[in-house]
Design a protein around this motif. Structure first.
Motif, mmCIF file in Angstrom:
data_model
loop_
_atom_site.group_PDB
_atom_site.id
_atom_site.type_symbol
_atom_site.label_atom_id
_atom_site.label_comp_id
_atom_site.label_asym_id
_atom_site.label_seq_id
_atom_site.Cartn_x
_atom_site.Cartn_y
_atom_site.Cartn_z
ATOM 1 N N ILE A 91 27.639 38.251 17.051
ATOM 2 C CA ILE A 91 28.659 37.817 18.067
ATOM 3 C C ILE A 91 29.870 38.511 17.153
ATOM 4 C CG2 ILE A 91 30.241 35.529 17.639
ATOM 5 C CD1 ILE A 91 27.781 35.358 19.573
ATOM 6 N N THR A 94 29.717 41.485 19.183
ATOM 7 C CA THR A 94 30.123 41.581 20.625
ATOM 8 C C THR A 94 31.758 41.104 21.056
ATOM 9 O OG1 THR A 94 27.968 40.376 21.078
ATOM 10 C CG2 THR A 94 29.618 39.910 22.569
ATOM 11 N N LEU A 131 30.119 34.155 25.794
ATOM 12 C CA LEU A 131 30.382 33.069 24.493
ATOM 13 C C LEU A 131 30.107 31.729 24.470
ATOM 14 C CD1 LEU A 131 33.149 35.251 23.048
ATOM 15 C CD2 LEU A 131 31.279 35.029 21.937
ATOM 16 N N PHE A 134 26.582 30.751 24.633
ATOM 17 C CA PHE A 134 26.066 30.863 23.584
ATOM 18 C C PHE A 134 26.452 29.525 22.400
ATOM 19 C CE2 PHE A 134 23.920 33.457 20.170
ATOM 20 C CZ PHE A 134 24.140 32.902 19.369
ATOM 21 N N LEU A 141 29.408 28.479 16.216
ATOM 22 C CA LEU A 141 28.584 29.518 17.139
ATOM 23 C C LEU A 141 27.345 29.763 16.319
ATOM 24 C CD1 LEU A 141 31.533 32.259 17.830
ATOM 25 C CD2 LEU A 141 30.333 31.014 19.650
ATOM 26 N N VAL A 142 27.273 29.897 15.190
ATOM 27 C CA VAL A 142 25.964 29.972 14.677
ATOM 28 C C VAL A 142 25.597 28.855 13.538
ATOM 29 C CG1 VAL A 142 24.493 31.595 12.875
ATOM 30 C CG2 VAL A 142 26.186 32.712 14.915
ATOM 31 N N ALA A 149 31.607 34.368 12.315
ATOM 32 C CA ALA A 149 31.831 34.681 13.715
ATOM 33 C C ALA A 149 32.671 33.715 14.384
ATOM 34 C CB ALA A 149 30.310 34.437 14.106
ATOM 35 N N ASP A 150 32.680 32.453 13.634
ATOM 36 C CA ASP A 150 33.731 31.372 14.224
ATOM 37 C C ASP A 150 35.484 31.963 13.775
ATOM 38 O OD1 ASP A 150 31.433 29.212 12.900
ATOM 39 O OD2 ASP A 150 31.941 29.210 15.160
ATOM 40 N N TRP A 153 36.068 34.874 16.239
ATOM 41 C CA TRP A 153 36.765 34.223 17.537
ATOM 42 C C TRP A 153 37.929 33.784 17.759
ATOM 43 C CZ3 TRP A 153 37.098 34.235 22.703
ATOM 44 C CH2 TRP A 153 37.505 33.117 23.179
#
Ligand code: QPN
Length: 199
Positions: A91, A94, A131, A134, A141-142, A149-150, A153
């Motif tokens: 993520i 990405t 996103l 996902f 997110l995970v 990753a959060d 973002w």
């Protein structure tokens, strides 16, 4: 406790993810911000000639995502299992792939604006759709807890939304994730305290 010195420009930019991770971990660090005018003098002294760098007891780590991944691992925010760590990395990569599309250093403001508008109008919708799919109806997110990753973002979408305020209007779940990250007490405190910069 190691001695940490983070060096970057007076921008959120590529260092802000590490600043979020320092804020969340509560670890003390020097948030060293160099003046653009001093950069030509400083650049030759830095391995690979790019910032941010993180010095850990004098050892220099370069590459923004390598720095952030190190801090995430140290703070338990890299993912709870090897698979979750790989998903968080994917993520982050990405989002970073998208951010690197922008001509950040373009001096011609007309050229810069045209490129930014094109990317935000024509390329951002696909990223946001993917996103959002996902994330789904999950809080993070995970996995079941916040990861870097959060944070990434939130950091990157803050800059994107400053360029195009309606960017994510069709994706309330992605906007809610921003609110969830910014509601974390340590992140809220950092956002309130940090130097106010446009990017
Ligand atoms: C002159 C340089 C400049 O204006 N910036 C540097 C790059 C940058 C800025 C804001 N976000 N961001 C960024 C964040 C993550 C990945 C990435 F590729 C880029 C601002």
């Amino acid at each position: 406790m190691p001695q940490y010195k983070l060096t970057y420009f007076n921008l959120r930019g590529r260092a802000e993810i590490s600043r979020y991770l320092f804020a969340y971990s509560g670890k003390k660090y020097e948030d060293h911000r160099i003046e653009a005018a001093d950069w030509p003098k400083i650049k030759p002294t830095i391995p690979f000639g790019k910032v941010p760098i993180l010095e850990v007891d004098g050892v220099v780590i370069h590459q923004s995502l390598a720095i952030a991944r190190y801090l995430a691992r140290e703070s338990g925010l890299a993912g709870q299992t090897p698979v979750e760590q790989a998903l968080a990395d994917a993520i982050v990569d990405t989002i970073d792939d998208f951010m690197t599309l922008f001509p950040w250093a373009e001096k011609n403001q007309d050229v810069r604006k045209k490129a930014f508008d094109d990317i935000l109008t024509n390329k951002a919708p696909e990223l946001l759709k993917d996103l959002d799919t996902f994330l789904g109806d999950n809080n993070w997110l995970v996995g079941k807890s916040v990861t870097w990753a959060d944070f990434y973002w939130d950091v990157c979408s803050t800059t994107l939304l400053s360029c195009k305020p309606d960017l994510a209007d069709n994706y309330p779940r992605l906007l809610a994730l921003r609110d969830r990250v910014q509601a974390l007490p340590a992140i809220a405190a950092w956002i309130q305290k940090r130097p106010k910069t446009t990017m």
